[in-house]
Design an enzyme around this catalytic site. Structure first.
Site, mmCIF file in Angstrom:
data_model
loop_
_atom_site.group_PDB
_atom_site.id
_atom_site.type_symbol
_atom_site.label_atom_id
_atom_site.label_comp_id
_atom_site.label_asym_id
_atom_site.label_seq_id
_atom_site.Cartn_x
_atom_site.Cartn_y
_atom_site.Cartn_z
ATOM 1 N N THR A 39 0.767 -1.268 -0.085
ATOM 2 C CA THR A 39 0.248 -0.147 0.130
ATOM 3 C C THR A 39 0.865 1.341 0.008
ATOM 4 O O THR A 39 0.416 2.140 -0.420
ATOM 5 C CB THR A 39 -0.815 -0.037 1.170
ATOM 6 O OG1 THR A 39 -1.744 -1.131 1.138
ATOM 7 C CG2 THR A 39 -1.782 1.415 1.315
ATOM 8 N N SER A 44 1.702 -7.452 -0.212
ATOM 9 C CA SER A 44 2.417 -8.591 0.772
ATOM 10 C C SER A 44 1.767 -9.942 0.529
ATOM 11 O O SER A 44 2.615 -10.837 0.914
ATOM 12 C CB SER A 44 2.339 -8.129 2.118
ATOM 13 O OG SER A 44 1.286 -8.010 2.578
ATOM 14 N N THR A 65 0.916 -4.453 4.254
ATOM 15 C CA THR A 65 0.788 -4.869 5.558
ATOM 16 C C THR A 65 -0.013 -6.055 5.890
ATOM 17 O O THR A 65 0.063 -6.314 7.003
ATOM 18 C CB THR A 65 -0.208 -3.469 6.146
ATOM 19 O OG1 THR A 65 -1.505 -3.708 5.428
ATOM 20 C CG2 THR A 65 0.544 -2.155 6.093
ATOM 21 N N ASP A 66 -0.269 -6.697 4.778
ATOM 22 C CA ASP A 66 -0.978 -7.873 5.429
ATOM 23 C C ASP A 66 -0.091 -8.893 5.932
ATOM 24 O O ASP A 66 -0.684 -9.647 6.855
ATOM 25 C CB ASP A 66 -1.742 -8.697 4.131
ATOM 26 C CG ASP A 66 -2.864 -7.990 3.414
ATOM 27 O OD1 ASP A 66 -3.607 -6.945 4.099
ATOM 28 O OD2 ASP A 66 -3.371 -8.147 2.292
#
Ligand code: NAG
Ligand code: NAG
Ligand code: NAG
Ligand code: NAG
Length: 243
Positions: free
Chosen positions: A57, A104, A138-139
């Site tokens: 992101t 990610s 961020t996942d």
């Protein structure tokens, strides 16, 4: 090379314009270190930091300034990210390595190993380097942070950073997060604390960090002693000494 024109284009590309006008006698210039990394530098006495960009992101792009979901992760390259936050150059000399440009969910074991090997080689084994920053989706950011904490073998700070809002959103968090991440990576007070996640003004241990919410900016948190410190006006304050 970095020209004034490319700085202006980069501002337009990421929807963020620095309010600060730097006194610049020259455009930043590039030096190439012994590992072939190209650094942008405005002040030779600042520490050297390498940014390993993987996508996510923080490099995301959306067609709408209010869309914070449904955007394309990993659309913006590392040089654009660096150009969008020229304040970084008042903190450190930075080199960018584009390791990948993926969300990610597409970070593989091979990519994790590549990150660890490159950080060990280009940062740990190079006495001229102060620290490393990894930009990441961020996942699975917490998993990569844990992996790097376990596999990077030096006392230099390794900072994992992402963003919850795409770079095209109003109040995108990526630029400030990136500045804070580079600041911590360049900071002597961040040494010997393992890998850390720096986002939303918080400095969190990579060992304890958890993503607690899929969408909000205050998502990365840690229980127990994992909350190591915070940044106030871009100055890191650690709550305890390293152990
Ligand atoms: C550094 O710049 C040179 C010349 O532009 C280029 O050939 C080289 O690939 C760059 N190195 C990295 C690591 O991007
Ligand atoms: C360059 O960085 C050093 C170390 O932080 C600082 O003392 C000095 O004032 C800086 N020089 C300029 C021209 O900003
Ligand atoms: C740039 O760094 C100098 C010290 O090196 C500091 O005094 C100044 O406030 C910084 N400027 C910005 C815009 O961060
Ligand atoms: C930054 O890297 C350059 C080139 O490798 C080196 O000459 C310089 O001493 C380094 N700076 C610091 C503060 O170590």
């Amino acid at each position: 090379m970095f020209s004034k024109a490319s700085f202006l284009c980069a501002f337009a590309a990421v929807g963020y314009a620095s309010p600060i006008v730097y006194p610049r006698a020259d455009d930043p210039f590039v030096f190439t270190n012994s590992n072939g990394l190209n650094f942008t530098q405005m002040n030779a006495s600042l520490p050297n930091v390498t940014i390993f960009a993987t996508g996510g992101t923080i490099a995301g792009s959306s067609s709408s300034s209010t869309a914070t979901t449904g955007y394309t992760a990993g659309a913006v390259g590392i040089l654009t990210l660096i150009d969008a936050v020229p304040e970084i150059l008042n903190i450190s000399n930075v080199a960018g390595i584009q390791i990948s440009n993926v969300g990610s969910e597409d970070v593989t074991s091979a990519l994790l190993l590549k990150m660890a090997k490159q950080i060990n080689e280009y940062v740990c084994n190079d006495p001229t380097m102060a620290g490393a920053v990894v930009t990441h989706g961020t996942d699975v950011l917490e998993e990569t942070a844990f992996f790097l904490d376990a596999t990077v073998n030096c006392g230099k700070p390794v900072i994992i950073v992402g963003a919850m809002r795409p770079s095209t959103a109003i109040s995108a968090d990526g630029p400030f997060n990136l500045l804070e991440a580079v600041t911590v990576a360049a900071s002597p007070s961040a040494r010997d604390r393992g890998a850390m996640v720096v986002m939303n003004d918080r400095i969190v241990s990579a060992y304890y960090v958890t993503k607690t919410n899929a969408n909000t900016m205050d998502t990365f948190k840690a229980v127990e002693m994992g909350n190591l410190g915070e940044l106030i006006s871009n100055t890191p304050y650690f709550f305890y000494p390293p152990i």
